[in-house]
Design a protein around this motif. Sequence first.
Motif, mmCIF file in Angstrom:
data_model
loop_
_atom_site.group_PDB
_atom_site.id
_atom_site.type_symbol
_atom_site.label_atom_id
_atom_site.label_comp_id
_atom_site.label_asym_id
_atom_site.label_seq_id
_atom_site.Cartn_x
_atom_site.Cartn_y
_atom_site.Cartn_z
ATOM 1 N N MET A 328 54.097 12.002 59.287
ATOM 2 C CA MET A 328 52.891 11.304 58.853
ATOM 3 C C MET A 328 52.613 11.594 57.381
ATOM 4 S SD MET A 328 50.438 9.254 59.294
ATOM 5 C CE MET A 328 50.425 8.907 61.055
ATOM 6 N N ARG A 329 52.824 12.816 56.951
ATOM 7 C CA ARG A 329 52.623 13.153 55.532
ATOM 8 C C ARG A 329 53.550 12.328 54.650
ATOM 9 N NH1 ARG A 329 55.094 17.096 52.112
ATOM 10 N NH2 ARG A 329 53.724 17.744 50.418
ATOM 11 N N ALA A 330 54.812 12.196 55.067
ATOM 12 C CA ALA A 330 55.763 11.401 54.293
ATOM 13 C C ALA A 330 55.372 9.932 54.282
ATOM 14 C CB ALA A 330 57.167 11.571 54.867
ATOM 15 N N GLY A 331 54.897 9.442 55.428
ATOM 16 C CA GLY A 331 54.485 8.041 55.511
ATOM 17 C C GLY A 331 53.295 7.743 54.630
ATOM 18 N N LEU A 332 52.304 8.621 54.638
ATOM 19 C CA LEU A 332 51.134 8.422 53.800
ATOM 20 C C LEU A 332 51.483 8.506 52.310
ATOM 21 C CD1 LEU A 332 48.413 10.468 55.726
ATOM 22 C CD2 LEU A 332 48.678 7.982 55.642
ATOM 23 N N SER A 333 52.397 9.404 51.979
ATOM 24 C CA SER A 333 52.820 9.528 50.578
ATOM 25 C C SER A 333 53.524 8.265 50.112
ATOM 26 C CB SER A 333 53.753 10.735 50.418
ATOM 27 O OG SER A 333 53.080 11.940 50.721
ATOM 28 N N ALA A 334 54.338 7.678 50.997
ATOM 29 C CA ALA A 334 55.054 6.461 50.637
ATOM 30 C C ALA A 334 54.103 5.287 50.451
ATOM 31 C CB ALA A 334 56.094 6.141 51.704
ATOM 32 N N VAL A 335 53.104 5.205 51.322
ATOM 33 C CA VAL A 335 52.146 4.099 51.247
ATOM 34 C C VAL A 335 51.275 4.202 50.002
ATOM 35 C CG1 VAL A 335 50.107 3.103 52.348
ATOM 36 C CG2 VAL A 335 52.098 3.686 53.725
ATOM 37 N N SER A 336 50.888 5.420 49.642
ATOM 38 C CA SER A 336 49.973 5.605 48.508
ATOM 39 C C SER A 336 50.683 5.705 47.168
ATOM 40 C CB SER A 336 49.137 6.873 48.717
ATOM 41 O OG SER A 336 49.976 8.010 48.763
ATOM 42 N N ALA A 337 52.034 5.696 47.180
ATOM 43 C CA ALA A 337 52.772 5.811 45.921
ATOM 44 C C ALA A 337 52.498 4.607 45.040
ATOM 45 C CB ALA A 337 54.265 5.928 46.201
ATOM 46 N N GLU A 338 52.310 4.844 43.755
ATOM 47 C CA GLU A 338 52.033 3.764 42.807
ATOM 48 C C GLU A 338 53.320 3.050 42.426
ATOM 49 O OE1 GLU A 338 48.246 5.723 40.421
ATOM 50 O OE2 GLU A 338 50.210 5.588 39.497
ATOM 51 N N PRO A 339 53.264 1.751 42.226
ATOM 52 C CA PRO A 339 54.426 1.041 41.704
ATOM 53 C C PRO A 339 54.782 1.540 40.304
ATOM 54 C CG PRO A 339 52.787 -0.491 42.563
ATOM 55 C CD PRO A 339 52.131 0.847 42.492
ATOM 56 N N ALA A 340 56.037 1.368 39.922
ATOM 57 C CA ALA A 340 56.485 1.814 38.601
ATOM 58 C C ALA A 340 55.670 1.118 37.524
ATOM 59 C CB ALA A 340 57.972 1.493 38.410
ATOM 60 N N GLY A 341 55.192 1.885 36.555
ATOM 61 C CA GLY A 341 54.430 1.331 35.448
ATOM 62 C C GLY A 341 52.964 1.133 35.737
ATOM 63 N N SER A 342 52.541 1.423 36.975
ATOM 64 C CA SER A 342 51.131 1.220 37.314
ATOM 65 C C SER A 342 50.283 2.295 36.658
ATOM 66 C CB SER A 342 50.946 1.286 38.835
ATOM 67 O OG SER A 342 49.574 1.268 39.153
ATOM 68 N N THR A 343 49.086 1.919 36.230
ATOM 69 C CA THR A 343 48.149 2.876 35.621
ATOM 70 C C THR A 343 46.942 3.090 36.504
ATOM 71 O OG1 THR A 343 47.052 1.078 34.424
ATOM 72 C CG2 THR A 343 48.843 2.230 33.284
ATOM 73 N N THR A 344 46.995 2.551 37.749
ATOM 74 C CA THR A 344 45.870 2.702 38.663
ATOM 75 C C THR A 344 45.794 4.128 39.155
ATOM 76 O OG1 THR A 344 46.191 0.444 39.409
ATOM 77 C CG2 THR A 344 44.846 1.879 40.804
ATOM 78 N N ARG A 345 44.619 4.699 39.129
ATOM 79 C CA ARG A 345 44.444 6.066 39.589
ATOM 80 C C ARG A 345 44.269 6.084 41.104
ATOM 81 N NH1 ARG A 345 41.606 10.082 35.721
ATOM 82 N NH2 ARG A 345 42.224 9.294 33.689
ATOM 83 N N GLN A 346 44.856 7.079 41.716
ATOM 84 C CA GLN A 346 44.701 7.258 43.161
ATOM 85 C C GLN A 346 43.350 7.900 43.457
ATOM 86 O OE1 GLN A 346 46.971 6.360 45.677
ATOM 87 N NE2 GLN A 346 47.822 5.218 43.966
ATOM 88 N N ALA A 347 42.731 7.439 44.531
ATOM 89 C CA ALA A 347 41.465 8.051 44.941
ATOM 90 C C ALA A 347 41.718 9.487 45.385
ATOM 91 C CB ALA A 347 40.856 7.263 46.103
ATOM 92 N N PRO A 348 40.842 10.404 45.059
ATOM 93 C CA PRO A 348 41.058 11.797 45.454
ATOM 94 C C PRO A 348 41.015 11.951 46.956
ATOM 95 C CG PRO A 348 38.834 11.484 44.610
ATOM 96 C CD PRO A 348 39.561 10.202 44.348
#
Length: 352
Positions: A328-348
Amino acid sequence: MFESFGFETLTAPQAVVWYALALGLAFGALAQITRFCFRRIIDGDDRRQAAGVWLTALAVAVLGTQAAVAQGWITFGDHRFMAPGLPVLAIVLGGLMFGAGMILTRGCISRLTVLGGTGNLRAVLVLVVFAVVAHATLKGVLAPVRTTLGSITLDVAPALPGPALLWTALIALAALAFALRSGNRTGTLVLAGLLGALVPLGWVGTGFILFDTFEPIPLASLSFTAPTTEALFYTIASTAIEPGFGTGLVGGVLVGAALTALIRGQFQWASFESARQTGRYMTGAVLMGAGGVLAGGCTVGAGLSGIPTLSLAAILAISAIGVGGLAMRAGLSAVSAEPAGSTTRQAPQPAE
């Protein structure tokens, strides 16, 4: 042994509630101070320190439990951990579900019980949903699923093969060797050891000290799946049923954690921040509720209390929980990963 105490107004089933309450108070206080939680080993910011705390508790639990067995005070021959026929499919599937759920809720059920006493309303709601789903899996609409999966078994020995002394030494020494290099302060490890000592105290208390031939009580120690369902059922139907070990344990943990948090200035109200977060936690609660029953216990029931019995089922359950958490940790990390070049900040990430 209980009848030798000469109690005239207190029966063994009544005494066990007070005994469990005392264990719960101690667990709630110690777990709050040490931040004891299996989920932190997989998905925490201080995984090595978290593992050191958990493994120190496990080492003491194993040594104490097997010492009690060697003394002849308790035996696990009739315990469900040693039942013939290993329900491998139920354990593995349940463990994977529980592990995935604890990542979604950012805490295993024991940790959430502690957090519930410190003002965390997210944890309180998860506890309620967890208990309802677990009870439905034990005795309600989901019980047929449990019995069907549980009927698929392997004919293997229920305990680890070989001398119990050898396994006890290997598990305890390996756990302590890691813990001493985990970067924890000595005081933290001492408190973790005291927490682990509650496991053999639970086994010895219910299986020896409070043993009564006329009014026997089940052999039990620290766990949170069945006790949480028992506590919820007693809360809503106390005039129809008597409290048991689980009711005292859960109540004690909540009170112990609350008092410790108040004394240390850590009590703080917390709630959900968004509908999406609420959905995530509720999904995790459902997964843990059904998974904990199928696996035969949670990270404490099957792990901290189960491994010291040297039960193959308990070791398989905690292993599956760990794998489910990692997946589940790996799945959540994959889903929340930013696309290359993205400048969007991840919610804490929400705090515990």
